[in-house]
Enzyme design. Structure first.
Site, PDB file in Angstrom:
ATOM      1  N   SER A  92     -46.671  -9.943  78.190  1.00 46.06           N
ATOM      2  CA  SER A  92     -45.839  -8.858  78.730  1.00 46.06           C
ATOM      3  C   SER A  92     -44.918  -8.275  77.669  1.00 46.06           C
ATOM      4  O   SER A  92     -43.788  -7.886  77.952  1.00 46.06           O
ATOM      5  CB  SER A  92     -45.016  -9.362  79.915  1.00 46.06           C
ATOM      6  OG  SER A  92     -44.131 -10.387  79.484  1.00 46.06           O
ATOM      7  N   ALA A 149     -47.436  -4.396  73.882  1.00 49.59           N
ATOM      8  CA  ALA A 149     -48.876  -4.131  73.958  1.00 49.59           C
ATOM      9  C   ALA A 149     -49.407  -4.405  75.364  1.00 49.59           C
ATOM     10  O   ALA A 149     -50.158  -3.601  75.934  1.00 49.59           O
ATOM     11  CB  ALA A 149     -49.619  -4.983  72.930  1.00 49.59           C
ATOM     12  N   LYS A 165     -46.135 -16.183  79.992  1.00 51.29           N
ATOM     13  CA  LYS A 165     -45.836 -17.609  80.110  1.00 51.29           C
ATOM     14  C   LYS A 165     -44.362 -17.918  80.317  1.00 51.29           C
ATOM     15  O   LYS A 165     -44.012 -19.054  80.625  1.00 51.29           O
ATOM     16  CB  LYS A 165     -46.385 -18.390  78.920  1.00 51.29           C
ATOM     17  CG  LYS A 165     -45.681 -18.184  77.604  1.00 51.29           C
ATOM     18  CD  LYS A 165     -46.308 -19.110  76.559  1.00 51.29           C
ATOM     19  CE  LYS A 165     -45.787 -18.852  75.169  1.00 51.29           C
ATOM     20  NZ  LYS A 165     -46.371 -19.724  74.163  1.00 51.29           N
ATOM     21  N   GLN A 168     -35.514  -5.071  66.553  1.00 50.24           N
ATOM     22  CA  GLN A 168     -34.205  -4.460  66.313  1.00 50.24           C
ATOM     23  C   GLN A 168     -34.320  -3.064  65.716  1.00 50.24           C
ATOM     24  O   GLN A 168     -33.900  -2.072  66.292  1.00 50.24           O
ATOM     25  CB  GLN A 168     -33.424  -5.306  65.299  1.00 50.24           C
ATOM     26  CG  GLN A 168     -33.061  -6.680  65.751  1.00 50.24           C
ATOM     27  CD  GLN A 168     -32.309  -7.426  64.634  1.00 50.24           C
ATOM     28  OE1 GLN A 168     -32.206  -6.959  63.511  1.00 50.24           O
ATOM     29  NE2 GLN A 168     -31.776  -8.583  64.965  1.00 50.24           N
ATOM     30  N   GLY A 169     -34.916  -3.021  64.496  1.00 48.55           N
ATOM     31  CA  GLY A 169     -34.807  -1.849  63.624  1.00 48.55           C
ATOM     32  C   GLY A 169     -35.311  -0.588  64.254  1.00 48.55           C
ATOM     33  O   GLY A 169     -34.630   0.446  64.231  1.00 48.55           O
ATOM     34  N   GLY A 170     -36.506  -0.623  64.853  1.00 47.09           N
ATOM     35  CA  GLY A 170     -36.986   0.574  65.498  1.00 47.09           C
ATOM     36  C   GLY A 170     -38.475   0.750  65.471  1.00 47.09           C
ATOM     37  O   GLY A 170     -39.236  -0.183  65.243  1.00 47.09           O
ATOM     38  N   GLU A 201     -36.297   2.667  56.369  1.00 51.14           N
ATOM     39  CA  GLU A 201     -36.562   1.246  56.124  1.00 51.14           C
ATOM     40  C   GLU A 201     -37.447   1.093  54.896  1.00 51.14           C
ATOM     41  O   GLU A 201     -38.086   2.056  54.460  1.00 51.14           O
ATOM     42  CB  GLU A 201     -37.224   0.598  57.352  1.00 51.14           C
ATOM     43  CG  GLU A 201     -36.250   0.422  58.508  1.00 51.14           C
ATOM     44  CD  GLU A 201     -36.808  -0.395  59.663  1.00 51.14           C
ATOM     45  OE1 GLU A 201     -36.022  -1.022  60.358  1.00 51.14           O
ATOM     46  OE2 GLU A 201     -38.039  -0.412  59.860  1.00 51.14           O
ATOM     47  N   ASP A 233     -50.905 -18.875  70.959  1.00 51.75           N
ATOM     48  CA  ASP A 233     -51.852 -19.310  72.006  1.00 51.75           C
ATOM     49  C   ASP A 233     -53.075 -18.399  72.074  1.00 51.75           C
ATOM     50  O   ASP A 233     -54.212 -18.860  72.197  1.00 51.75           O
ATOM     51  CB  ASP A 233     -51.177 -19.317  73.389  1.00 51.75           C
ATOM     52  CG  ASP A 233     -49.928 -20.178  73.430  1.00 51.75           C
ATOM     53  OD1 ASP A 233     -49.807 -21.089  72.590  1.00 51.75           O
ATOM     54  OD2 ASP A 233     -49.075 -19.931  74.303  1.00 51.75           O
ATOM     55  N   HIS A 252     -39.906 -12.046  56.514  1.00 46.67           N
ATOM     56  CA  HIS A 252     -38.854 -11.037  56.489  1.00 46.67           C
ATOM     57  C   HIS A 252     -37.830 -11.474  55.461  1.00 46.67           C
ATOM     58  O   HIS A 252     -37.379 -12.617  55.473  1.00 46.67           O
ATOM     59  CB  HIS A 252     -38.209 -10.891  57.871  1.00 46.67           C
ATOM     60  CG  HIS A 252     -37.423  -9.616  57.990  1.00 46.67           C
ATOM     61  ND1 HIS A 252     -36.249  -9.427  57.318  1.00 46.67           N
ATOM     62  CD2 HIS A 252     -37.671  -8.472  58.661  1.00 46.67           C
ATOM     63  CE1 HIS A 252     -35.796  -8.204  57.588  1.00 46.67           C
ATOM     64  NE2 HIS A 252     -36.647  -7.600  58.399  1.00 46.67           N
ATOM     65  N   ARG A 265     -41.523  -5.425  52.075  1.00 41.04           N
ATOM     66  CA  ARG A 265     -41.004  -6.751  52.433  1.00 41.04           C
ATOM     67  C   ARG A 265     -41.520  -7.875  51.553  1.00 41.04           C
ATOM     68  O   ARG A 265     -40.778  -8.802  51.217  1.00 41.04           O
ATOM     69  CB  ARG A 265     -41.383  -7.069  53.891  1.00 41.04           C
ATOM     70  CG  ARG A 265     -40.587  -6.249  54.834  1.00 41.04           C
ATOM     71  CD  ARG A 265     -40.894  -6.546  56.258  1.00 41.04           C
ATOM     72  NE  ARG A 265     -39.997  -5.751  57.065  1.00 41.04           N
ATOM     73  CZ  ARG A 265     -40.084  -5.623  58.373  1.00 41.04           C
ATOM     74  NH1 ARG A 265     -41.042  -6.231  59.035  1.00 41.04           N
ATOM     75  NH2 ARG A 265     -39.229  -4.883  59.014  1.00 41.04           N
ATOM     76  N   HIS A 318     -42.069 -13.923  59.847  1.00 38.23           N
ATOM     77  CA  HIS A 318     -41.685 -12.841  60.743  1.00 38.23           C
ATOM     78  C   HIS A 318     -42.846 -12.243  61.531  1.00 38.23           C
ATOM     79  O   HIS A 318     -42.732 -11.998  62.724  1.00 38.23           O
ATOM     80  CB  HIS A 318     -41.021 -11.745  59.905  1.00 38.23           C
ATOM     81  CG  HIS A 318     -40.475 -10.611  60.699  1.00 38.23           C
ATOM     82  ND1 HIS A 318     -39.583 -10.774  61.731  1.00 38.23           N
ATOM     83  CD2 HIS A 318     -40.692  -9.268  60.617  1.00 38.23           C
ATOM     84  CE1 HIS A 318     -39.259  -9.601  62.242  1.00 38.23           C
ATOM     85  NE2 HIS A 318     -39.933  -8.676  61.598  1.00 38.23           N
ATOM     86  N   ARG A 356     -47.625  -5.476  56.492  1.00 36.82           N
ATOM     87  CA  ARG A 356     -47.245  -4.506  57.533  1.00 36.82           C
ATOM     88  C   ARG A 356     -46.044  -3.692  57.081  1.00 36.82           C
ATOM     89  O   ARG A 356     -45.045  -4.251  56.623  1.00 36.82           O
ATOM     90  CB  ARG A 356     -46.898  -5.248  58.826  1.00 36.82           C
ATOM     91  CG  ARG A 356     -46.332  -4.363  59.887  1.00 36.82           C
ATOM     92  CD  ARG A 356     -45.884  -5.168  61.067  1.00 36.82           C
ATOM     93  NE  ARG A 356     -44.687  -5.914  60.790  1.00 36.82           N
ATOM     94  CZ  ARG A 356     -43.506  -5.671  61.374  1.00 36.82           C
ATOM     95  NH1 ARG A 356     -43.388  -4.690  62.240  1.00 36.82           N
ATOM     96  NH2 ARG A 356     -42.457  -6.408  61.084  1.00 36.82           N
TER      97      ARG A 356
END
Ligand code: FAD
Length: 550
Positions: free
Chosen positions: A31, A34, A53, A65-67, A131, A226, A247, A293, A354, A389
């Site tokens: 939940s 995605a 779960k 947080q960041g956006g 960023e 999982d 991170h 990063r 991260h 990423r």
């Protein structure tokens, strides 16, 4: 060599006649952004069950947080966003997927706004921040540094209000069910109702990443891999599992959990400094604090080792008075909890695990290699992130691929008749005579060894040693049948850790998030993906050439 991880098809025993059954068109596992976006897309024309779960609000998504990145402003373009994404992906990104996702971004944002997401504004326009790795300010945020919480608030409200969506909270998905050569649903466990079988025409895996395999991580407790382990057991291909993003800046207070200090803080102009206030990033990359990063994490790691210090520092003392606490209210509260006053004090930081860059391999519409199973979000490897990423691209990916998976599930439901009878499935695991290990101890030790040997800097001998240790624990933990989520999570963490270490040992070069001290350069021969699946009781490792990156 035969591996107990590869031998396990299901984690638990079951007999179809003895369990309660629920039938639905679409089953969504997770939940986060995605899963909820997939559920909303599918529910226009299908019955949807979301299984999650913990509380439905607990996810990496709600901690973001960041956006979220979207090229909407006149000074920016989707081409530039795509270029930045592909540059950071270090030649493993898929140019077509990237172009499609970034092109969708402005539309996705408009839709969220129309649904009631309150992004921060500057006058009439949505405010944008900068960023690391982005060549323009294009990060939309909400409540300063609580973007995920705001997006999930709205998606969850919509999902809860939808007449065709049912959400089962505190319901743990143990395994994907396969029959008739496809995925037909999942076996779950609910604290109150016990084991249940959910049968579905389409199952959408949206169960997030595996940050909890490391002791130092920004990830919430649900991030135990999982979905990755379930998919592996069911026969899906996991791709590029060696790519784990660290991170650079998580708050370092010995004894406290690692809390993320958003990249947006550096985007606002914070410096990275050593204990004496000396800046060092320029020595590592001309982009300084705004390098990607992997570069910043390695630089901090190197400086920590060079100076024999447990952390480096973020310096925001030059910000205008009050700016830090206005722009980052949650972070200001977090610092205050530890008596750190960012206007006067340096903020101690060090890198932590991260983001799971690799995942269950999917095509451009979210189909995995298993018929009946789609995947979206952090659990998936769609080709967007390649070897690394770009900041704020993962909420975006969750939205775009969540929606695609939901829409594809609708199409499949139109052509595949729904199941109305359970398939005659059962599973029995032979009793093991091996001694029992203390699971908490195994988990602690696993997190330590992963942190020591499979984190920012890796080497072949340490990786091989780690594989042996994980195999050893697995022989005592994956041979048994447990009846509680904590134990299944430990089994899953061991399985995914083995995949990460195996892929990292296989890739004899450095690229993106994966740095090998014994192979410190990128090597064109490794411009390929590393795929892992279980076959004939062993983990089969193979390579697939990377897609076009231009
Ligand atoms: C602290 C933090 C800050 C971040 N900041 C940003 C940011 O600013 N921008 C950005 O783009 N990205 C950010 N990220 C990354 C981003 O939040 C995640 O990659 C993204 O939200 C993942 O979404 P998801 O829907 O795939 O998974 P998640 O949001 O993690 O959701 C996974 C869901 O699956 C459920 N689940 C897991 N296992 C099971 C099981 N066995 N049975 C049933 N349910 C299960 C969980 O309970 C959860 O509901 C951040 C991550 C963290 C941890």
């Amino acid at each position: 060599m035969s591996s107990v991880v590869a031998r396990r098809r299901y984690l638990t025993n079951f007999e179809v006649q003895r369990l309660p059954h629920l039938f639905t068109d679409v089953l969504v596992l997770g939940s986060g952004i995605a899963g909820l976006r997939a559920a909303l897309a599918a529910a226009d024309e299908c019955d949807v069950v979301v299984v999650t779960k913990d509380d439905a609000t607990l996810s990496a998504s709600s901690w973001a947080q960041g956006g979220i990145a979207a090229a909407r402003a006149g000074f920016d373009s989707t081409d530039q966003h795509a270029e930045d994404t592909l540059r950071v992906a270090c030649e493993l990104g898929d140019a077509e997927v990237t172009q499609e996702v970034v092109t969708q971004a402005p539309r996705q944002i408009d839709e969220l706004v129309s649904w009631g997401v309150r992004f921060d504004r500057e006058g009439p326009d949505l405010a944008v921040g900068r960023e690391g790795g982005h060549s323009a300010s294009r990060i939309l945020h909400a409540d300063g540094d609580a973007t995920g919480r705001e997006i999930i608030r709205v998606l969850l409200e919509r999902a809860r209000a939808h007449p065709r969506i049912r959400i089962f909270e505190r319901c743990f998905a143990i395994d994907l069910l396969t029959g008739d050569s496809r995925v037909v649903g999942a076996l779950t466990h609910h604290a109150k109702y016990g084991h249940q079988m959910f049968w579905a025409t389409t199952t959408i895996l949206a169960s997030g990443g595996v940050g909890r395999v490391f002791r130092e991580t920004t990830n919430p407790p649900i991030a135990t891999g999982d979905g990755l382990a379930m998919a592996l057991r069911a026969g899906a291909i996991l791709r590029d599992m060696e790519m784990v993003q660290f991170h650079p800046t998580t708050l370092y207070v010995a004894g406290a959990a690692r809390a993320l200090i958003s990249e947006a803080v550096r985007g606002e102009g914070a410096y990275l400094v050593d204990r004496d206030g000396g800046r060092f990033m320029e020595r590592y990359d001309p982009r300084g604090e705004l390098a990607s990063r992997d570069v910043v994490s390695r630089a901090i790691h190197t400086e920590m080792r060079r100076l024999q210090q447990p952390c480096m520092y973020l310096d925001v003392r030059h910000f205008q008075q009050g700016h830090f606490s206005r722009r980052f209210p949650s972070l200001a509260r977090l610092c205050a909890d530890f008596d750190i006053e960012p206007e006067h004090d340096l903020i101690p930081v060090r890198p932590s695990a991260h983001y799971t860059v690799g995942g269950v391999v999917t095509n451009r519409v979210g189909e995995t290699t298993l018929p009946g199973l789609l995947a979206a979000g952090e659990v998936a490897s769609t080709g967007l992130h390649g070897a690394n990423r770009l900041a704020s691209n993962s909420l975006l990916e969750g939205l775009v691929f969540g929606k695609r998976c939901g829409e594809l599930a609708v199409k499949r439901s139109a052509t595949h008749p729904p199941l109305s009878q359970p398939l005659p499935l059962s599973h029995r695991i032979p009793q093991s005579m091996r001694t029992e290990l203390d699971l908490d101890d195994v988990l602690n030790s696993l997190q330590s060894v992963m942190g020591r040997n499979v984190s920012i800097e890796r080497s072949g001998d340490r990786l091989r040693e780690t594989i042996e240790i994980i195999e050893f624990w697995s022989r005592y933990v994956l041979d048994k049948v447990f009846d509680a989520p904590r134990a299944w999570e430990t089994q899953n963490l061991l399985s995914v850790a083995l995949c990460i270490a195996t892929a990292a040992a296989t890739r004899c070069e450095s690229r993106g998030t994966h740095y090998r001290s014994d192979f410190p350069q990128s090597d064109g021969a490794w411009r390929c993906h590393i795929d892992i699946r279980r076959a004939d009781d062993r983990l089969q490792v193979s390579t697939t050439p990377a897609a076009e990156t231009t």
